[in-house]
Design a protein around this motif. Structure first.
Motif, mmCIF file in Angstrom:
data_model
loop_
_atom_site.group_PDB
_atom_site.id
_atom_site.type_symbol
_atom_site.label_atom_id
_atom_site.label_comp_id
_atom_site.label_asym_id
_atom_site.label_seq_id
_atom_site.Cartn_x
_atom_site.Cartn_y
_atom_site.Cartn_z
ATOM 1 N N GLY A 15 0.815 -1.211 0.000
ATOM 2 C CA GLY A 15 0.000 0.000 0.000
ATOM 3 C C GLY A 15 0.846 1.257 0.000
ATOM 4 N N VAL A 16 0.288 2.290 0.611
ATOM 5 C CA VAL A 16 0.957 3.598 0.611
ATOM 6 C C VAL A 16 2.337 3.500 1.258
ATOM 7 N N ALA A 17 2.399 2.905 2.444
ATOM 8 C CA ALA A 17 3.674 2.863 3.157
ATOM 9 C C ALA A 17 4.711 2.079 2.359
ATOM 10 N N ALA A 18 4.292 0.986 1.730
ATOM 11 C CA ALA A 18 5.233 0.175 0.943
ATOM 12 C C ALA A 18 5.799 0.989 -0.214
ATOM 13 N N SER A 39 3.371 -7.894 -2.027
ATOM 14 C CA SER A 39 2.004 -7.370 -1.957
ATOM 15 C C SER A 39 1.001 -8.403 -2.444
ATOM 16 N N GLU A 40 -0.100 -8.493 -1.718
ATOM 17 C CA GLU A 40 -1.161 -9.401 -2.172
ATOM 18 C C GLU A 40 -1.982 -8.769 -3.299
ATOM 19 N N GLU A 41 -1.781 -7.462 -3.516
ATOM 20 C CA GLU A 41 -2.610 -6.763 -4.508
ATOM 21 C C GLU A 41 -2.071 -7.004 -5.926
ATOM 22 N N PRO A 42 -2.938 -6.820 -6.946
ATOM 23 C CA PRO A 42 -2.512 -7.115 -8.323
ATOM 24 C C PRO A 42 -1.776 -5.968 -9.001
ATOM 25 N N ASN A 93 0.465 -9.991 -6.287
ATOM 26 C CA ASN A 93 -0.339 -11.210 -6.080
ATOM 27 C C ASN A 93 0.381 -12.195 -5.165
ATOM 28 N N THR A 94 1.105 -11.652 -4.192
ATOM 29 C CA THR A 94 1.912 -12.501 -3.302
ATOM 30 C C THR A 94 1.487 -12.247 -1.864
ATOM 31 N N ARG A 95 0.605 -13.095 -1.415
ATOM 32 C CA ARG A 95 0.079 -12.911 -0.051
ATOM 33 C C ARG A 95 0.907 -13.721 0.933
ATOM 34 N N THR A 123 1.363 -3.861 6.559
ATOM 35 C CA THR A 123 0.173 -4.605 6.122
ATOM 36 C C THR A 123 -1.123 -3.805 6.269
ATOM 37 N N GLY A 124 -1.042 -2.599 6.837
ATOM 38 C CA GLY A 124 -2.199 -1.709 6.852
ATOM 39 C C GLY A 124 -3.430 -2.291 7.534
ATOM 40 N N CYS A 125 -4.575 -1.936 6.996
ATOM 41 C CA CYS A 125 -5.866 -2.354 7.551
ATOM 42 C C CYS A 125 -6.730 -2.952 6.454
ATOM 43 N N GLY A 174 -18.052 8.824 9.003
ATOM 44 C CA GLY A 174 -16.666 9.305 9.056
ATOM 45 C C GLY A 174 -16.283 9.979 7.747
ATOM 46 N N TYR A 175 -14.980 10.316 7.638
ATOM 47 C CA TYR A 175 -14.580 11.063 6.440
ATOM 48 C C TYR A 175 -14.731 10.223 5.179
ATOM 49 N N LEU A 176 -14.535 8.904 5.291
ATOM 50 C CA LEU A 176 -14.648 8.058 4.096
ATOM 51 C C LEU A 176 -16.099 8.037 3.604
ATOM 52 N N ALA A 297 7.468 -1.613 12.148
ATOM 53 C CA ALA A 297 6.073 -1.555 11.680
ATOM 54 C C ALA A 297 5.766 -0.092 11.367
ATOM 55 N N VAL A 298 5.086 0.129 10.256
ATOM 56 C CA VAL A 298 4.815 1.497 9.789
ATOM 57 C C VAL A 298 3.364 1.604 9.316
ATOM 58 N N GLY A 299 2.921 2.826 9.124
ATOM 59 C CA GLY A 299 1.588 3.060 8.562
ATOM 60 C C GLY A 299 0.474 2.688 9.520
ATOM 61 N N ASP A 300 -0.666 2.343 8.935
ATOM 62 C CA ASP A 300 -1.887 2.092 9.719
ATOM 63 C C ASP A 300 -1.716 1.016 10.794
ATOM 64 N N PHE A 366 -1.185 14.900 10.887
ATOM 65 C CA PHE A 366 -1.807 15.706 9.836
ATOM 66 C C PHE A 366 -2.788 14.808 9.095
ATOM 67 N N TYR A 367 -4.052 15.219 9.057
ATOM 68 C CA TYR A 367 -5.062 14.474 8.286
ATOM 69 C C TYR A 367 -5.748 15.446 7.333
ATOM 70 N N TYR A 368 -6.278 14.923 6.257
ATOM 71 C CA TYR A 368 -7.071 15.774 5.373
ATOM 72 C C TYR A 368 -8.174 14.941 4.742
HETATM 73 P P1 FDA Z 1 -2.504 0.188 3.169
HETATM 74 O O1 FDA Z 1 -3.836 -0.340 3.550
HETATM 75 O O2 FDA Z 1 -2.411 1.292 2.216
HETATM 76 O O3 FDA Z 1 -1.655 -1.009 2.573
HETATM 77 C C1 FDA Z 1 -1.554 -2.268 3.181
HETATM 78 C C2 FDA Z 1 -1.135 -3.237 2.109
HETATM 79 O O4 FDA Z 1 -0.725 -4.472 2.665
HETATM 80 C C3 FDA Z 1 -2.247 -3.557 1.129
HETATM 81 O O5 FDA Z 1 -1.728 -3.510 -0.168
HETATM 82 C C4 FDA Z 1 -2.645 -4.972 1.523
HETATM 83 O O6 FDA Z 1 -3.248 -5.670 0.467
HETATM 84 C C5 FDA Z 1 -1.294 -5.524 1.898
HETATM 85 N N1 FDA Z 1 -1.316 -6.731 2.723
HETATM 86 C C6 FDA Z 1 -1.991 -6.931 3.878
HETATM 87 N N2 FDA Z 1 -1.754 -8.189 4.342
HETATM 88 C C7 FDA Z 1 -0.907 -8.762 3.463
HETATM 89 C C8 FDA Z 1 -0.289 -10.051 3.394
HETATM 90 N N3 FDA Z 1 -0.511 -11.003 4.319
HETATM 91 N N4 FDA Z 1 0.537 -10.317 2.355
HETATM 92 C C9 FDA Z 1 0.771 -9.377 1.391
HETATM 93 N N5 FDA Z 1 0.210 -8.139 1.412
HETATM 94 C C10 FDA Z 1 -0.609 -7.850 2.432
HETATM 95 N N6 FDA Z 1 -6.128 9.196 4.626
HETATM 96 C C11 FDA Z 1 -6.028 10.563 4.660
HETATM 97 O O7 FDA Z 1 -5.251 11.105 5.458
HETATM 98 N N7 FDA Z 1 -6.794 11.325 3.821
HETATM 99 C C12 FDA Z 1 -7.660 10.786 2.944
HETATM 100 O O8 FDA Z 1 -8.346 11.496 2.214
HETATM 101 C C13 FDA Z 1 -7.775 9.374 2.888
HETATM 102 N N8 FDA Z 1 -8.631 8.779 2.014
HETATM 103 C C14 FDA Z 1 -8.790 7.415 2.008
HETATM 104 C C15 FDA Z 1 -9.687 6.835 1.124
HETATM 105 C C16 FDA Z 1 -9.880 5.455 1.133
HETATM 106 C C17 FDA Z 1 -10.839 4.838 0.158
HETATM 107 C C18 FDA Z 1 -9.166 4.645 2.062
HETATM 108 C C19 FDA Z 1 -9.408 3.142 2.105
HETATM 109 C C20 FDA Z 1 -8.255 5.223 2.930
HETATM 110 C C21 FDA Z 1 -8.041 6.604 2.897
HETATM 111 N N9 FDA Z 1 -7.115 7.219 3.741
HETATM 112 C C22 FDA Z 1 -6.988 8.591 3.761
HETATM 113 C C23 FDA Z 1 -6.290 6.390 4.647
HETATM 114 C C24 FDA Z 1 -4.959 6.021 3.985
HETATM 115 O O9 FDA Z 1 -5.186 5.558 2.684
HETATM 116 C C25 FDA Z 1 -4.275 4.956 4.818
HETATM 117 O O10 FDA Z 1 -3.936 5.561 6.050
HETATM 118 C C26 FDA Z 1 -3.023 4.430 4.126
HETATM 119 O O11 FDA Z 1 -3.367 3.752 2.947
HETATM 120 C C27 FDA Z 1 -2.269 3.481 5.047
HETATM 121 O O12 FDA Z 1 -1.152 3.000 4.372
HETATM 122 P P2 FDA Z 1 -0.556 1.561 4.740
HETATM 123 O O13 FDA Z 1 0.494 1.280 3.716
HETATM 124 O O14 FDA Z 1 -0.240 1.497 6.173
HETATM 125 O O15 FDA Z 1 -1.773 0.548 4.522
#
Ligand code: FDA
Length: 450
Positions: A15-18, A39-42, A93-95, A123-125, A174-176, A297-300, A366-368
């Motif tokens: 995700g973002v942190a990666a 990353s498990e994502e495509p 595609n690697t979980r 691994t985020g949320c 919430g904001y989402l 550990a970083v990010g969410d 900082f959030y937006y």
């Molecule tokens: P993130 O969730 O981005 O990445 C985690 C990654 O790990 C994913 O690719 C996941 O598939 C992968 N993963 C998990 N388990 C795994 C495993 N076992 N093997 C392989 N891969 C694995 N924030 C903000 O400040 N302002 C905003 O406007 C928004 N808007 C927003 C919109 C939407 C739709 C979402 C869902 C979220 C936001 N956010 C936001 C929040 C922000 O996107 C979030 O804080 C970051 O994506 C967190 O980044 P991470 O890399 O920690 O997790």
């Protein structure tokens, strides 16, 4: 026999942190072929916030390749070629199925074994979902969530199908939920928003501010229902959801339902191995896991001490923290703990990562969020008493003042880039203010002592 690969650093997550970890590694002069992202994502790591903004915007309709990281800061979306050219191994595609922190080994579902010297957990949320055992019929078609590209494609298909004629129910306040509602309205879809609180975004906004945003939503034709707790969904003849009922008996029908009830940190791989806190993985000031200095550990997913606020342990689910914590972990790994090492502070390549340059991780939150043509930014901490000036949608400032009379948090809407820079400085410096004076004045700029 499983294939085995060795890397000095593995970033687990895509995700973002990666993406920002890979970017920082390259910028900070890391060697080729030493870093891997699993990353498990495509698709390559992307700016997740775009999913509820440009991706759904009828005028923009961004595609993921336009918002791969680090599009937000470098105008350079990192596609697969970028990773290849910079010697960063990207496994899509690697979980990861299993991690053994004692032997430093990861086994993926698709049959790879990875060994690392240093691991960055990113691994985020995942989206919190209803379980049908608690909320009957919550697994019907047409009940949607939004966390990743796959979810976003499903939501966008529904939008395309029902544009100009459909009705959606957004569950959550919430904001989402607010951003998704704004996207739906822009696509001419009628929306009811139903949320559990008394008002929108009640975890951050004071009531006075929330009411102003609520009015914006009403003016756009959105129906708002507060104090809604979902009891069950109803099924149509064709197996799709037709309506939702709340505990107080209210029932709202719709063509589809988007549920935004929060997120769950992905910690399962580490349960019983690493120390957990706030639902995430506990780390120290250098973002290292307790008892495992080679694991960050970083990010969410990270629960870290908020140095500027009495080291209170927090987990922050916002994009700015995920970017900066990733950069900070990479800096720590490549250059040791450079705390007090001015060489790094003066390195212009690092100036984009303000919080990282001063490792240990000294983060000012900082959030937006953006919706319609509005954009609010929040800096600092929302504790203490809130003082509000101005009005949404034109210009609004909220200050949070602690008992000690220090300003600890600032929320801005409709402000200039300069005012945003000032707000950040105020959140960093936390000046004392005269609160009785504050009651009387309406111009926030008059009260700051720089
Ligand atoms: P993130 O969730 O981005 O990445 C985690 C990654 O790990 C994913 O690719 C996941 O598939 C992968 N993963 C998990 N388990 C795994 C495993 N076992 N093997 C392989 N891969 C694995 N924030 C903000 O400040 N302002 C905003 O406007 C928004 N808007 C927003 C919109 C939407 C739709 C979402 C869902 C979220 C936001 N956010 C936001 C929040 C922000 O996107 C979030 O804080 C970051 O994506 C967190 O980044 P991470 O890399 O920690 O997790």
């Amino acid at each position: 026999c499983l294939e085995s690969k060795n890397y000095q650093i593995i970033v687990l997550g895509g995700g973002v942190a990666a993406g920002y970890a890979a970017f920082s590694y390259v910028r900070m002069g890391g060697e080729s072929n030493q870093l891997a992202v699993l990353s498990e994502e495509p698709v390559p790591p992307y700016e997740r916030p775009s999913l509820s903004k440009g991706f759904m915007d009828p005028d923009i309709r961004m595609e993921p390749s336009e918002f791969y990281t680090c599009a937000a800061i470098a105008q350079l979306p990192q596609d697969e070629k970028w990773y290849e050219e910079h010697g960063v191994a990207l496994y899509l595609n690697t979980r990861a199925q299993q991690v053994d922190v004692s032997t430093k080994k990861i086994i993926s579902e698709n049959g790879h074994i990875f060994h690392y010297e240093k691991l960055i957990i990113a691994t985020g949320c995942r989206a919190r979902k209803y379980s049908p055992s608690q909320v009957p019929f919550s697994n019907l078609d047409g009940i949607l969530y939004l966390r990743n590209i796959e979810d976003a494609n499903i939501v966008r298909n529904w939008i395309d199908e029902l544009k100009g004629q459909g009705k959606a129910v957004v569950i959550g306040g919430g904001y989402l939920a607010m951003e998704i509602t704004s996207c739906l309205v822009s696509n001419n879809i009628q929306v009811t928003m139903a949320y559990p609180g008394d008002y929108l975004l009640n975890k951050l906004f004071p009531a006075q501010v929330a009411k102003q945003y609520e009015q914006v939503f009403r003016d756009k034709g959105v129906e708002l229902l507060s104090n809604c707790f979902v009891e069950n969904f109803y099924e149509r003849n064709d197996g799709f959801a037709s309506a939702v009922r709340f505990q107080d008996g209210r029932k709202v029908s719709g063509d589809f339902f988007i549920v935004c009830i929060g997120a769950i940190p992905n910690t399962e791989l580490f349960q019983g191995q690493l120390q957990l806190q706030n639902g995430g993985i506990e780390v120290n000031h250098r973002l290292q896991c307790v008892g495992f200095p080679d694991i960050y550990a970083v990010g969410d997913v990270a629960s870290f001490p908020l140095k500027a606020y009495s080291n209170r342990p927090v987990r922050i689910e916002h994009v700015d923290h995920s970017r900066k914590s990733a950069a900070s972990a990479i800096l720590d790994i490549l250059h040791g703990n450079p705390y007090g090492n001015t060489k790094h502070r003066d390195d212009p390549r690092l100036s984009i990562f303000r919080a990282a340059v001063d490792t240990t991780y000294d983060y000012v939150p900082f959030y937006y969020s953006r919706m319609f043509d509005l954009c609010w930014n929040f800096y600092g901490d929302s504790s203490g008493t809130a003082f509000v000036w101005g009005y949404v949608p034109s210009k609004m400032v909220t200050l949070w003042i602690e008992l000690s009379s220090k300003v600890v948090g600032i929320l801005l809407e409709g402000c200039s880039p300069f005012e945003h820079r000032v707000a950040y400085r105020v959140a960093v410096n936390r000046p004392k203010v005269d609160t009785s004076e504050l009651q009387r004045i309406t111009e926030a700029s008059q009260v700051f002592e720089y």
